[in-house]
Write an enzyme that holds these catalytic residues in place. Structure first.
Site, PDB file in Angstrom:
ATOM      1  N   ASN A  62      41.804  31.335   7.796  1.00  0.00           N
ATOM      2  CA  ASN A  62      41.049  31.715   8.984  1.00  0.00           C
ATOM      3  C   ASN A  62      40.765  33.212   8.975  1.00  0.00           C
ATOM      4  O   ASN A  62      41.571  34.025   8.519  1.00  0.00           O
ATOM      5  CB  ASN A  62      41.754  31.275  10.275  1.00  0.00           C
ATOM      6  N   ILE A  63      39.586  33.540   9.465  1.00  0.00           N
ATOM      7  CA  ILE A  63      39.116  34.928   9.513  1.00  0.00           C
ATOM      8  C   ILE A  63      38.631  35.196  10.926  1.00  0.00           C
ATOM      9  O   ILE A  63      37.621  34.623  11.362  1.00  0.00           O
ATOM     10  CB  ILE A  63      37.984  35.167   8.485  1.00  0.00           C
ATOM     11  N   GLU A  64      39.386  36.027  11.635  1.00  0.00           N
ATOM     12  CA  GLU A  64      39.075  36.294  13.044  1.00  0.00           C
ATOM     13  C   GLU A  64      38.217  37.552  13.184  1.00  0.00           C
ATOM     14  O   GLU A  64      37.890  38.227  12.195  1.00  0.00           O
ATOM     15  CB  GLU A  64      40.384  36.403  13.828  1.00  0.00           C
ATOM     16  N   CYS A  72      37.381  29.112  10.936  1.00  0.00           N
ATOM     17  CA  CYS A  72      38.556  28.311  10.598  1.00  0.00           C
ATOM     18  C   CYS A  72      38.769  28.246   9.083  1.00  0.00           C
ATOM     19  O   CYS A  72      37.811  28.281   8.296  1.00  0.00           O
ATOM     20  CB  CYS A  72      38.409  26.888  11.111  1.00  0.00           C
ATOM     21  N   GLU A  77      39.679  25.681   7.241  1.00  0.00           N
ATOM     22  CA  GLU A  77      39.132  24.482   6.590  1.00  0.00           C
ATOM     23  C   GLU A  77      37.655  24.660   6.276  1.00  0.00           C
ATOM     24  O   GLU A  77      37.176  24.304   5.194  1.00  0.00           O
ATOM     25  CB  GLU A  77      39.319  23.255   7.489  1.00  0.00           C
ATOM     26  N   CYS A 109      40.830  21.182  13.527  1.00  0.00           N
ATOM     27  CA  CYS A 109      40.132  21.097  14.815  1.00  0.00           C
ATOM     28  C   CYS A 109      38.923  20.168  14.693  1.00  0.00           C
ATOM     29  O   CYS A 109      38.509  19.777  13.592  1.00  0.00           O
ATOM     30  CB  CYS A 109      39.705  22.489  15.285  1.00  0.00           C
ATOM     31  N   CYS A 155      36.032  21.325  12.464  1.00  0.00           N
ATOM     32  CA  CYS A 155      36.350  21.206  11.030  1.00  0.00           C
ATOM     33  C   CYS A 155      36.319  19.742  10.589  1.00  0.00           C
ATOM     34  O   CYS A 155      35.869  19.441   9.481  1.00  0.00           O
ATOM     35  CB  CYS A 155      37.702  21.831  10.738  1.00  0.00           C
TER      36      CYS A 155
HETATM   37  N1  THU Z   1      42.101  27.606  13.258  1.00  0.00           N
HETATM   38  C1  THU Z   1      41.859  27.165  11.982  1.00  0.00           C
HETATM   39  O1  THU Z   1      41.752  27.971  11.050  1.00  0.00           O
HETATM   40  N2  THU Z   1      41.715  25.841  11.775  1.00  0.00           N
HETATM   41  C2  THU Z   1      41.812  24.887  12.742  1.00  0.00           C
HETATM   42  O2  THU Z   1      41.581  23.706  12.468  1.00  0.00           O
HETATM   43  C3  THU Z   1      42.197  25.258  14.092  1.00  0.00           C
HETATM   44  C4  THU Z   1      42.233  26.710  14.386  1.00  0.00           C
HETATM   45  C5  THU Z   1      42.256  29.036  13.493  1.00  0.00           C
HETATM   46  C6  THU Z   1      41.130  29.652  14.286  1.00  0.00           C
HETATM   47  C7  THU Z   1      41.814  30.870  14.877  1.00  0.00           C
HETATM   48  O3  THU Z   1      41.736  31.941  13.945  1.00  0.00           O
HETATM   49  C8  THU Z   1      43.262  30.457  15.017  1.00  0.00           C
HETATM   50  O4  THU Z   1      43.424  29.290  14.218  1.00  0.00           O
HETATM   51  C9  THU Z   1      43.699  30.150  16.435  1.00  0.00           C
HETATM   52  O5  THU Z   1      42.865  29.214  17.022  1.00  0.00           O
END
Ligand code: THU
Length: 131
Positions: free
Chosen positions: A43-45, A54, A56, A87, A90
């Site tokens: 994940n990259i925020e 996300c 995935e 999620c 994804c």
């Molecule tokens: N996140 C994912 O990378 N994959 C998911 O299926 C659910 C959520 C990440 C997004 C965000 O950076 C962090 O988890 C919190 O929601």
């Protein structure tokens, strides 16, 4: 099974590259393409929170950019117990690239859940549904 173990190990490596300074929730993912290769995602925020990508979907993007047309499996690792599932967004993205695939969810403690995409997203809306 061995294939999925390899994906789990790849997802663990990917998770070390997560950029999650806001949620501090690091996610690693790995998918297997139809060429047999493994592709990583984390994940990259963003300071603009809603732009978080996300793990995935980043892994899917890497596979597609490398020329894969289908994805046969995905592994995801988080800190959640029991292991968290991909999620909804994804799941839908994964469904674009296979009618069915193996999904394995694990966490840092070594807990593991094996399932399938159709179990996580029954009756998915698929490319074939478009007229
Ligand atoms: N996140 C994912 O990378 N994959 C998911 O299926 C659910 C959520 C990440 C997004 C965000 O950076 C962090 O988890 C919190 O929601």
């Amino acid at each position: 099974m061995a294939d999925m173990n390899e994906l789990v190990e790849a997802a663990k490596r990917a998770r070390t590259r997560a950029y999650a300074p806001y949620s501090r929730y690091q996610v690693g993912a790995a998918v297997r393409g139809d060429n047999g290769k493994v592709y990583l995602g984390a994940n990259i925020e963003n300071a603009s929170y809603g732009l978080a990508l996300c793990a995935e979907r980043n892994a899917v993007a890497a596979a597609i950019l490398d020329g894969c047309k289908q994805i046969t499996g995905v592994a995801v690792i988080t800190s959640t117990s029991p292991p968290a599932a991909p999620c909804g967004m994804c799941r839908q993205t994964l469904a674009e690239f296979a009618r069915e695939m193996d999904v394995v969810m694990v966490n840092e403690k070594g807990e593991r859940v094996d399932t399938t995409l159709s179990a996580l997203l029954p009756r998915a809306f698929r490319p074939e549904d478009l007229p």
